[in-house]
Design an enzyme around this catalytic site. Structure first.
Site, PDB file in Angstrom:
ATOM      1  N   HIS A  36      35.863  39.444  33.930  1.00 20.94           N
ATOM      2  CA  HIS A  36      34.818  39.185  34.927  1.00 20.94           C
ATOM      3  C   HIS A  36      33.697  38.343  34.312  1.00 20.94           C
ATOM      4  CE1 HIS A  36      36.356  43.222  36.429  1.00 20.94           C
ATOM      5  NE2 HIS A  36      36.449  42.490  37.521  1.00 20.94           N
ATOM      6  N   SER A 187      40.487  45.950  35.361  1.00 17.49           N
ATOM      7  CA  SER A 187      39.770  47.224  35.504  1.00 17.49           C
ATOM      8  C   SER A 187      40.752  48.383  35.491  1.00 17.49           C
ATOM      9  CB  SER A 187      38.984  47.234  36.824  1.00 17.49           C
ATOM     10  OG  SER A 187      38.138  46.116  36.864  1.00 17.49           O
ATOM     11  N   ARG A 188      41.987  48.124  35.928  1.00 14.06           N
ATOM     12  CA  ARG A 188      42.986  49.204  35.995  1.00 14.06           C
ATOM     13  C   ARG A 188      43.570  49.542  34.627  1.00 14.06           C
ATOM     14  NH1 ARG A 188      44.154  46.752  41.335  1.00 14.06           N
ATOM     15  NH2 ARG A 188      43.749  48.375  42.885  1.00 14.06           N
TER      16      ARG A 188
HETATM   17  P1  AMP Z   1      38.298  42.378  40.663  1.00 11.73           P
HETATM   18  O1  AMP Z   1      37.056  43.097  40.249  1.00 11.73           O
HETATM   19  O2  AMP Z   1      39.543  42.929  40.065  1.00 11.73           O
HETATM   20  O3  AMP Z   1      38.385  42.184  42.166  1.00 11.73           O
HETATM   21  O4  AMP Z   1      38.161  40.915  40.052  1.00 11.73           O
HETATM   22  C1  AMP Z   1      37.058  40.098  40.354  1.00 11.73           C
HETATM   23  C2  AMP Z   1      37.349  38.696  39.871  1.00 11.73           C
HETATM   24  O5  AMP Z   1      37.527  38.715  38.449  1.00 11.73           O
HETATM   25  C3  AMP Z   1      38.624  38.108  40.476  1.00 11.73           C
HETATM   26  O6  AMP Z   1      38.405  36.731  40.778  1.00 11.73           O
HETATM   27  C4  AMP Z   1      39.615  38.277  39.352  1.00 11.73           C
HETATM   28  O7  AMP Z   1      40.663  37.349  39.385  1.00 11.73           O
HETATM   29  C5  AMP Z   1      38.735  38.055  38.129  1.00 11.73           C
HETATM   30  N1  AMP Z   1      39.372  38.641  36.948  1.00 11.73           N
HETATM   31  C6  AMP Z   1      39.756  39.923  36.779  1.00 11.73           C
HETATM   32  N2  AMP Z   1      40.360  40.082  35.581  1.00 11.73           N
HETATM   33  C7  AMP Z   1      40.362  38.868  34.985  1.00 11.73           C
HETATM   34  C8  AMP Z   1      40.845  38.367  33.729  1.00 11.73           C
HETATM   35  N3  AMP Z   1      41.472  39.161  32.847  1.00 11.73           N
HETATM   36  N4  AMP Z   1      40.662  37.064  33.462  1.00 11.73           N
HETATM   37  C9  AMP Z   1      40.047  36.248  34.349  1.00 11.73           C
HETATM   38  N5  AMP Z   1      39.570  36.656  35.538  1.00 11.73           N
HETATM   39  C10 AMP Z   1      39.718  37.936  35.856  1.00 11.73           C
END
Ligand code: AMP
Length: 284
Positions: A36, A187-188
């Site tokens: 993130h 996050s998981r």
């Molecule tokens: P989430 O909180 O899982 O909905 O993710 C929020 C944003 O962070 C989304 O655009 C995801 O694709 C990005 N994101 C999550 N994990 C990663 C990662 N390991 N590398 C790059 N972007 C990420």
């Protein structure tokens, strides 16, 4: 760092910005990690103002999924965002984004793309993503939207939404941030036991192996994919899908090239993980 919880508050904070200044927007569900933060840092670098939202969106979870137990660690998230010097954090409530309730909320659907890959097993998922991102974009009205390549199908769905609805925002895709052993940060990942965490490292190792097969001239997707699935299942990963697809359409490619993308979703224990790798990026 300003913290706001309603659309009206957010609009009034952003109304004070200089005309023509750029606004970068990073939507998240919280439980923030370096993945993130890569999006946040890119926004801070490129834009005059950076808005990060933290919202665990109920419309993108199915009835038997992890909405209730999804990690919610707001204090820790805010501390990280403060260190990064984010300008505004938006933490709306479910009722404020879906005031008529979820069943009666206006929906947006990106057909075709939403039905492939993750959409086959998570039928509600991309509709939920489109519903929330459209609302957030309408509230924040950013000039740039930052998305992570980790959720590659989500990037393609949202790019299509933005194009089809002529939304005045440019979509910036930020490369995947990985752990030392290659596991894509998520996050998981915090659901994983130590043994499961070791198993999960096989996902990226398998994607790399498949990409190397393509680059070394093995151009038949079928046998590479079958071998990849066997490798994963013998490591203890339950595969939902493993495929070599077109980077643009996400349709399967029978004869992959450096431009193709290898996509994966599956379970390690009870935890669903996704990952992907563009073949040409294998040596990155
Ligand atoms: P989430 O909180 O899982 O909905 O993710 C929020 C944003 O962070 C989304 O655009 C995801 O694709 C990005 N994101 C999550 N994990 C990663 C990662 N390991 N590398 C790059 N972007 C990420």
């Amino acid at each position: 760092m300003k913290m706001v919880t309603t659309a009206a508050e957010l609009r009034s904070v952003l109304a004070g910005l200089a005309k023509g200044s750029t606004i970068g927007f990073v939507p998240t569900m919280g439980a923030l990690h370096e993945g993130h933060l890569a999006l946040v840092r890119q926004s801070l670098q490129q834009c005059d103002t950076t808005v990060v939202s933290i919202f665990v969106n109920p419309t993108q979870f199915g009835p038997n999924e992890d909405f209730d137990r999804y990690p919610r660690v707001l204090e820790a998230d805010l501390a990280l965002l403060k260190t990064e010097k984010v300008d505004v954090v938006f933490t709306p409530s479910v009722a404020s984004l879906y005031p008529k309730g979820i069943a009666n909320a206006t929906r947006i659907e990106v057909p075709k793309l939403s039905k492939k890959l993750c959409g086959k097993t998570r039928k509600h998922f991309f509709r939920g993503v489109a519903m929330v991102v459209m609302r957030l974009l309408s509230i924040v009205r950013p000039t740039q939207l930052f998305l992570g390549e980790k959720d590659f199908q989500q990037c393609r769905v949202l790019q299509t939404l933005v194009n089809d609805l002529f939304l005045p925002v440019s979509v910036e895709i930020v490369p995947i941030v990985r752990e030392q052993d290659g596991l894509a940060m998520s996050s998981r990942n915090r659901y994983l036991s130590q043994v499961e965490r070791e198993t999960a490292a096989q996902i990226y190792a398998t994607l790399v192996w498949m990409a190397q097969e393509v680059l070394s001239g093995n151009l038949a997707a079928g046998p590479i994919t079958t071998a990849g699935k066997m490798r994963l299942s013998s490591a203890g990963v339950v595969v939902d899908y493993l495929a070599i697809v077109s980077d643009k359409t996400l349709n399967p490619c029978a004869h992959p090239t450096a431009e193709s993308r290898i996509v994966f979703a599956g379970y390690v224990g009870k935890t669903r993980l996704i990952d992907n790798l563009k073949v040409a990026h294998v040596s990155r």
